[in-house]
Design a protein around this motif. Structure first.
Motif: not given
Length: 357
Positions: A281-292, A331-340
């Motif tokens: 399982x991978x999650x992609x982001x449209x922008x960099x998230x400094x925490x990860x 994944x749903x939690x990531x979407x709630x916390x990180x808009x990217x």
């Protein structure tokens, strides 16, 4: 007799030490909840303070059980199993194959320590089953093409190919079977100990950068094999009064993993560890998230990709229970916390990386 007792004590204290190391390495996973990764079973939310206390009881009860008389130890062992169930209800990622194996070994010491022949038989029954079904699960394309090459020594003059991958799976099954035969038992234990040394090196942070929790697990397996080696000529097969314990061991070590060869069984209770059957399982982001950023699979790109198993191992010390439903909840939690947050990918990275922007 004295030598047998000394070797028994060696294995007992090795089990306790490796169990405690597992507690330390997996502290953030077993004792604490995680904002993003914790997924409760049945959607039951358990207070974190109660999880913490349950984890303390869970790790201490089996230790005290093996150090006390069986009449008291059986209740302490039961308490350990119950509290383990509680913290797993709080977070499904706490259900792991190595914890099931640990409890199986503690059961041998708690209920069978008064008869060293029954204990020896139960230990062989447990250890061989782990190897046999772990090997059987490895007869699949993903293990042959992706996982097995990680364990291979590519400096050898023989290049890796799919035949080598099938051979690695078959040899693990064969080694597990040959443990049952007295004539082959000693050389097989030596081969298996070497195998665990290779696993520790290959999967540890020194090579492929996994997690230190692989170290105590492999150490207790090697300690068990050393005990089997030392006692091979002195002890005989015997079940006797240990029938009920053997039934329990058969259920978790043989029947469930065997059933999972043909029918669906949740990943982490079917001995599929490192089998290649795990859904990544991978999650992609449209922008960099400094925490990860430290675990970004595409550090030179404008977008970001993180591996949820790596995230769980690095932040919690325990693996991610790789079921689709749990990936989707996280994944749903990531979407709630990180808009990217962009997309959840349930396939290997090399299969989807070219589809990213």
């Amino acid at each position: 007799m004295t030598a047998s007792i000394n070797h028994n004590n060696f294995l007992k204290y090795a089990l306790i030490i490796c169990w405690l190391i597992t507690a330390v390495v997996g502290y953030h996973g077993f004792f604490e909840d995680h904002e993003l990764l914790t997924v409760s079973l049945f959607n039951i939310k358990i207070p974190e303070s109660f999880i913490f206390l349950s984890a303390i009881v869970m790790f201490l009860s089996p230790i005290i059980a093996v150090l006390t008389k069986p009449v008291t130890g059986k209740y302490l062992f039961a308490l350990g199993v119950i509290t383990y169930g509680i913290i797993c209800i709080g977070d499904v990622h706490r259900i792991t194959p190595y914890m099931i194996a640990y409890f199986s070994l503690f059961a041998c010491f708690t209920f069978l320590k008064q008869d060293r022949h029954i204990f020896y038989t139960a230990l062989l029954f447990t250890i061989s089953g782990i190897y046999i079904f772990s090997g059987l699960h490895k007869f699949n394309t993903t293990f042959i093409t992706d996982v097995a090459p990680r364990f291979y020594f590519h400096s050898l003059p023989i290049s890796y190919d799919i035949r080598m991958g099938f051979f690695m799976a078959a040899i693990e099954v064969l080694l597990g079977i040959l443990l049952f035969f007295k004539k082959t038992r000693k050389p097989i234990t030596v081969i298996l100990i070497v195998m665990h040394l290779v696993i520790m090196w290959k999967l540890s942070p020194w090579k492929h950068g996994w997690n230190y929790i692989v170290i105590p697990w492999n150490l207790i397996m090697m300690s068990s094999l050393f005990y089997i080696f030392q006692q091979s000529n002195k002890l005989r097969f015997k079940i006797g009064s240990g029938r009920s314990v053997f039934i329990g061991l058969a259920m978790v070590i043989w029947i469930i993993p065997g059933y999972s060869q043909f029918f669906y069984v949740p990943e982490n209770i079917s001995m599929k560890l490192y089998s290649g059957k795990t859904i990544p399982g991978y999650i992609s982001f449209t922008e960099k998230v400094p925490q990860f950023e430290s675990m970004d699979a595409q550090p030179k790109k404008t977008y970001m990709v993180i591996f949820l198993m790596q995230l769980s191992l690095e932040e919690r010390g325990i693996g991610f229970n790789p079921e689709v439903v749990y990936y989707e909840k996280v994944f749903s939690r990531f979407r709630e916390k990180y808009s990217s947050t962009n997309q959840l990918h349930l396939e290997s990275y090399k299969k989807f990386k070219n589809e990213l922007p």
